[in-house]
Design an enzyme around this catalytic site. Structure first.
Site, short mmCIF file in Angstrom:
data_model
loop_
_atom_site.label_atom_id
_atom_site.label_comp_id
_atom_site.label_asym_id
_atom_site.label_seq_id
_atom_site.Cartn_x
_atom_site.Cartn_y
_atom_site.Cartn_z
N HIS A 235 0.87 -1.18 0.00
CA HIS A 235 0.00 0.00 0.00
C HIS A 235 0.90 1.23 0.00
O HIS A 235 1.55 1.49 1.02
CB HIS A 235 -0.89 0.04 1.22
N TYR A 285 -4.84 3.48 3.72
CA TYR A 285 -5.76 4.37 4.42
C TYR A 285 -5.03 5.38 5.30
O TYR A 285 -5.57 6.44 5.61
CB TYR A 285 -6.69 3.56 5.33
N THR A 326 -7.81 3.44 -5.26
CA THR A 326 -7.83 3.65 -3.82
C THR A 326 -8.14 2.36 -3.09
O THR A 326 -8.73 1.44 -3.66
CB THR A 326 -8.88 4.69 -3.40
N ASP A 327 -7.77 2.31 -1.82
CA ASP A 327 -8.25 1.23 -0.99
C ASP A 327 -9.75 1.41 -0.77
O ASP A 327 -10.33 2.45 -1.13
CB ASP A 327 -7.49 1.20 0.35
N TRP A 328 -10.37 0.43 -0.19
CA TRP A 328 -11.83 0.34 -0.20
C TRP A 328 -12.51 1.38 0.71
O TRP A 328 -12.10 1.62 1.82
CB TRP A 328 -12.23 -1.07 0.22
#
Length: 619
Positions: A235, A285, A326-328
């Protein structure tokens, strides 16, 4: 299932995806992916282009049928999101059999042919070749071959084994129609408490960079093509330095900190991923706190909203021009049953969903993970807040990957071939051997005769916990009381603090690394009655200090079956593991360490790369 092909005037076979009877440039297999993507972007409606910019969860029908109602986690009927909202990127969850997955892929691709330009679906997945079952992280192997977790691959410390794993996983994914991997996870595991270490490749930046290169080679090849699975490396810019080891899925874990000034260290594997052509990148995040770079203070907002990180650093300084997803759930809260998980809008909690979306696009992302709110994006464009040229830039990047993967020419798979490939005997044997090789021997004391405890030999009677009786039967008669045993063989999971207030929270192992006092006491009592061989299953570090005082042998595994552990303990397959992370001596040492600095706990019980070799091996 094979695609329906048309024939152009010059004899070229092609898929007439828009049904106009003409081989348009985007349908022409002879043109380059760049030419085809440029042509298709110019033809697509705004609604179609916006649909490309969302990737969300999808679920599989029991027999491969499309689910036309909300699923356990997925929010909408399949036809609604594919035809109604023009989505063509989906993260698949539970898969029961290879045939089920292959049939479902073909049904989904046939549905996609009903869209205006027949844009094929890209199916993605979180890791699903190991042991951890966590809807927010990955899935246990099921029908696929089973390998150690990422930490286990790192423990083997062999670049070729990483490449071998990635190649096998690619072939299995490819067989069922999965063409995008939401991995590798190359965050550096520098914070011992962090709950997402299992899928990482350890804490050593230089070694993780080497593993990253091999991983991408196995999945993507030298360049992305029809036999590839496209990787989303995550990430960015490294999710390991979470304050106090709390995970940024959750509000209490939103802060990412660099007390040791090691931001650049965490970037090293991502630089290698860019050099190796990763198809996509995913920011984490985490919200950087107190971070300065080049004399400039970095905005304290989640990395997915952060223009200094995505545009200035990733795209500008590092020269990355691939997809950024993007992450969720950065835009909307996620409601599942009676549980909720707030949008991970760290640092921008006060913004509306539309404002969050606008900030994500300004940061430089191409795709919203875990979202399907296409109308929100359409409103931003129609109101003039987002220019259509910005949508075109992301649409082109996303289409380029589909064209390079050959999806426009043939997205279908053969269910019979899927059954032959997925989880075949050779692949399973490779995975099981890797599980055994990854076992890391930490303590191996000698008995009264001077013989080492390991490799294990048959004894008269054995007491067992954490293994099936039939697995341990080769060592002796399995008894119920350690007082009656000549050997005790016990397998424990790493400790954690149970939590279950927020959706997904129960699956994340966070908090203290110390074993409960009662468990330590019970193990000590067993060791007083017979020699104790202790195996710790580590999905993150653990404080093994109390056990080191009395166990005859201690080993760590990072995702292994009981049979694979016995193969290693008996020497049938030599355990090769070297610790991919250090194991701290105490929680006081952990609390005093700096989250971003590798090997920063004082006087660790076992340092990184530690591991004993067995002096003898059994045939």
């Amino acid at each position: 299932m094979t695609p329906h092909l048309s024939t152009a005037a010059d004899g070229t076979s092609y898929r007439d995806l828009n049904g106009n009877g003409v081989m348009d440039p985007y349908e022409d297999p002879r043109l380059s992916p760049e030419e085809r993507a440029d042509d298709l972007v110019s033809r697509m409606s705004l609604e179609e282009k916006c649909g490309l910019m969302f990737q969300t969860v999808i679920e599989v029908g029991d027999d491969g049928e499309l689910l036309e109602a909300p699923g356990r986690i997925s929010k909408s009927p399949t036809t609604e999101v594919v035809v109604g909202k023009n989505l063509s990127h989906f993260n698949v969850h539970a898969i029961r059999t290879a045939r089920q997955a292959a049939v479902w892929n073909n049904n989904l691709q046939a549905l996609a042919e009903r869209t205006p330009h027949g844009v094929p679906v890209t199916i993605s997945t979180d890791p699903r070749h190991a042991f951890v079952e966590n809807t927010g992280v990955g899935f246990a192997a099921g029908p696929f071959s089973q390998w150690p977790e990422g930490l286990g691959l790192a423990a083997i410390d062999d670049v070729e084994t990483v490449r071998e794993f990635a190649d096998v996983a690619r072939r299995e994914y490819r067989a069922v129609g999965i063409r995008a991997a939401l991995h590798p996870q190359i965050d550096l595991a520098t914070e011992p408490r962090w709950g997402r270490q299992a899928q990482t490749l350890g804490q050593d930046a230089a070694r993780v960079a080497e593993f990253t290169a091999a991983y991408l080679q196995g999945f993507q090849g030298d360049e992305l093509g029809p036999d590839s699975v496209a990787c989303t490396t995550k990430h960015f810019p490294g999710g390991g330095p979470q304050k106090d080891g709390e995970d940024s899925h959750f509000p209490y874990g939103r802060e990412q900190v660099y007390p040791g000034g090691m931001f650049e260290y965490h970037l090293e594997p991502f630089r290698e991923a860019i050099r190796r052509g990763t198809a996509a990148m995913m920011p984490y995040y985490g919200m950087p706190v107190g971070l300065e770079r080049g004399g400039e203070k970095i905005e304290e907002v989640g990395f997915g909203y952060n223009r200094q990180i995505v545009t200035d650093l990733l795209r500008g300084e590092l020269g990355y021009d691939g997809v950024v997803v993007t992450d969720w759930e950065l835009v909307n809260d996620n409601h599942v049953g009676d549980q909720v998980l707030p949008a991970r809008a760290w640092g921008v909690e006060e913004l509306t969903p539309a404002e969050r979306m606008e900030k994500i696009l300004d940061a430089g992302a191409d795709q919203f993970g875990g979202e399907e709110c296409v109308d929100l994006l359409l409103d931003l464009v129609r109101s003039g807040r987002i220019g259509e040229e910005r949508i075109d830039a992301s649409a082109r990047r996303l289409l380029l990957v589909k064209f390079r993967l050959g999806l426009f020419d043939d997205p279908y798979v053969d269910p019979d071939e899927a059954e032959r490939i997925v989880g075949n005997a050779d692949f399973r044997a490779q995975g099981e051997r890797a599980q055994a090789r990854a076992l890391t021997v930490l303590v191996n004391r000698e008995d009264a005769s001077g013989a080492p405890t390991l490799p294990l030999r048959p004894v008269g009677r054995v007491y067992v916990e954490g293994f099936r009786a039939d697995e341990a039967a080769e060592l002796g008669v399995v008894v119920d009381d350690p007082a009656d045993a000549d050997l005790a063989l016990v397998r424990l999971g790493a400790p954690f603090d149970p939590r279950d207030d927020l959706f997904l929270e129960a699956w994340f192992h966070q908090g203290s690394l110390e074993f409960p006092p009662g468990r330590v006491y019970r193990m000590r009592r067993i060791a007083e009655q017979c020699p104790l061989v202790l195996v710790a299953n580590l999905d993150r570090a653990a404080v093994l200090t109390p056990f080191a005082e009395f166990a005859a042998a201690i080993a760590a595994d990072f995702g292994s079956s009981g049979a694979a552990v016995l193969d290693a303990l008996t020497g049938r397959i030599a355990p090769e593991g070297r610790l991919p992370v250090e194991l701290p001596r105490s929680m006081d040492a952990v609390r005093a360490s700096r989250e971003d600095v590798p090997s920063d706990t004082e006087d660790p019980l076992f340092p990184v790369h530690f591991g004993l070799s067995l002096t003898t091996a059994r045939a």
